[in-house]
Design a protein around this motif. Structure first.
Motif, mmCIF file in Angstrom:
data_model
loop_
_atom_site.group_PDB
_atom_site.id
_atom_site.type_symbol
_atom_site.label_atom_id
_atom_site.label_comp_id
_atom_site.label_asym_id
_atom_site.label_seq_id
_atom_site.Cartn_x
_atom_site.Cartn_y
_atom_site.Cartn_z
ATOM 1 N N ARG A 32 0.831 -1.215 0.000
ATOM 2 C CA ARG A 32 0.000 0.000 0.000
ATOM 3 C C ARG A 32 0.859 1.257 0.000
ATOM 4 N N LYS A 39 1.003 4.015 -3.128
ATOM 5 C CA LYS A 39 0.780 5.448 -2.914
ATOM 6 C C LYS A 39 1.912 6.289 -3.497
ATOM 7 N N TYR A 40 3.147 5.801 -3.373
ATOM 8 C CA TYR A 40 4.291 6.642 -3.738
ATOM 9 C C TYR A 40 4.947 6.267 -5.068
ATOM 10 N N GLU A 68 1.662 7.207 9.019
ATOM 11 C CA GLU A 68 1.348 6.682 7.694
ATOM 12 C C GLU A 68 1.652 5.193 7.589
ATOM 13 N N LEU A 115 -1.297 2.541 6.882
ATOM 14 C CA LEU A 115 -1.312 1.897 5.566
ATOM 15 C C LEU A 115 -0.902 0.433 5.620
#
Length: 403
Positions: free
Chosen positions: A71, A75-76, A346, A350
């Motif tokens: 995850r 996201k990145y 985070e 996540l």
């Protein structure tokens, strides 16, 4: 145990290029020469290595896994992997060298282990090793860190260690080191100073690095088994630098792998006393018996330092890191308090992994680095159990925790 204890540096006098060495009183130098001689003997002793190997597997739980943080990666936009030192017994990488140092101390006939601690992870790990081997244990800890890392203080007491509060100066890690050294000088014959990072006079930077190199050796094999190749980047936080040297050591000869050390920018990188970015803002000097980069004033005295992560607020750094900075093999970066706390929450939300605030600095830099693409291996050096009370009290409202 995938640890050969064979590295080209330091040289026989404990130097990594111009850094390292041993700047200590002559009477203590005799003791450290005995430690060095004993260490060189035990790393060739199959009985010692066999016991350490057994403890790593059956007590610590090694090998620690490498986890694909899907995850976070999604996201990145880069593939991010975590070397899970947080799942070790005691919750961090520190147990790797504490067991080695404690076994060496026992082999030398020492009866008491003595150490400093900042975040408390080294203290807990050494108290654990002392309980396991039936040795006495004194842990010196700054009063600020004792309040901040209260769960680890309780753990040390439960394990039977004596936690000695340090109340002078900023009452954090540097002062704890000062106090531990002073106590050690009182009886170096019966006590063994189990330094908690790749710092201090020779042979400690070498010895701690060697015991921690199991992290990199495991990770190098694991990531290739998972992905079929080496990572593009390896990232680790740097205070004294033991977890970083542990994972970097296996990749130093791999020119395709970029190595990234992450220092604490604290509250302000531009204000002395408000950060602990030694390699970024420091210059070479001598402190605590070794030469390395250090944060110092115009008179050459150590500056006050600060980080939200107690394990990173130290005004010097391991001498091998200084050498690697100078030759350009490792790039050193900074992450401030706010960025580290963002990464703390985070990763927790996540991936269901609560990291130590120290490790959160590395996670934060990995998410920044993700813009370059490729694969990133992060050394998740510890878990955040020790930090949850502090985080809830100081940052809970900002991140939606109930009052």
């Amino acid at each position: 145990m995938n640890n050969t204890f064979t590295h080209p540096l330091p040289d026989a006098d404990g130097y990594f290029g111009e850094y390292g060495g041993s700047f200590i009183p002559p009477q203590l130098q005799t003791i450290l020469a005995e430690i060095s001689e004993a260490y060189e003997a035990i790393i060739r002793d199959e009985d010692f290595l066999g016991e350490l190997r057994w403890l790593y597997r059956h007590y610590v739980g090694r090998p620690s896994p490498v986890f694909h943080a899907r995850r976070l990666s999604q996201k990145y936009g880069a593939e991010i992997y975590l070397k899970r030192e947080d799942v070790n017994h005691t919750g961090a990488h520190k147990i790797n060298h504490c067991l080695g140092e404690a076994l060496l101390a026992r082999k030398m006939g020492k009866t008491r282990l003595i150490a400093e601690t900042g975040a408390g992870q080294h203290g807990v790990a050494l108290a654990t090793a002392a309980a396991l081997l039936g040795m006495e244990c004194d842990i010196f800890m700054g009063e600020v860190d004792m309040a901040k890392e209260h769960p680890n203080v309780v753990r040390m007491h439960i394990l039977g260690a004596r936690v000695v509060p340090v109340g002078h100066g900023r009452r954090t890690l540097k002062e704890a080191v000062d106090a531990a050294f002073e106590a050690y000088l009182g009886d170096p014959v019966n006590q063994f100073y189990a330094i908690g990072s790749v710092v201090g006079p020779h042979p400690f930077p070498k010895m701690v690095r060697d015991f921690q190199s199991i992290v990199g050796n495991e990770a190098r094999q694991q990531i290739q088994e998972m992905t079929g190749r080496l990572p593009d980047h390896v990232v680790a936080c740097v205070g004294g630098g033991s977890n970083a040297m542990g994972i970097f050591s296996a990749f130093l000869d791999d020119e395709t792998v970029a190595l990234h050390g992450v220092e604490p920018a604290g509250r302000s990188l531009d204000e002395p006393g408000e950060h602990a970015a030694t390699l970024t803002k420091g210059r070479p000097g001598v402190m605590h018996g070794f030469k390395s980069y250090m944060l110092q004033d115009e008179a050459g005295e150590p500056e006050e330092v600060y980080s939200v992560a107690s394990g990173l607020d130290y005004p010097a750094v391991g001498p091998q890191h200084s050498y690697l900075k100078d030759i350009g093999r490792v790039r050193y970066h900074t992450i401030n308090d706010a960025e580290a706390i963002d990464a703390f929450f985070e990763l927790s939300r996540l991936e269901g992994i609560i990291p130590a605030i120290e490790s959160s600095h590395a996670v934060a830099h990995a998410t920044r680095l993700a813009a370059e693409g490729g694969s990133i291996l992060v050394n998740l050096s510890g878990r955040g159990d020790k930090d949850i009370d502090f985080v809830a009290e100081n940052y809970g409202a900002r991140y939606g925790l109930p009052g």
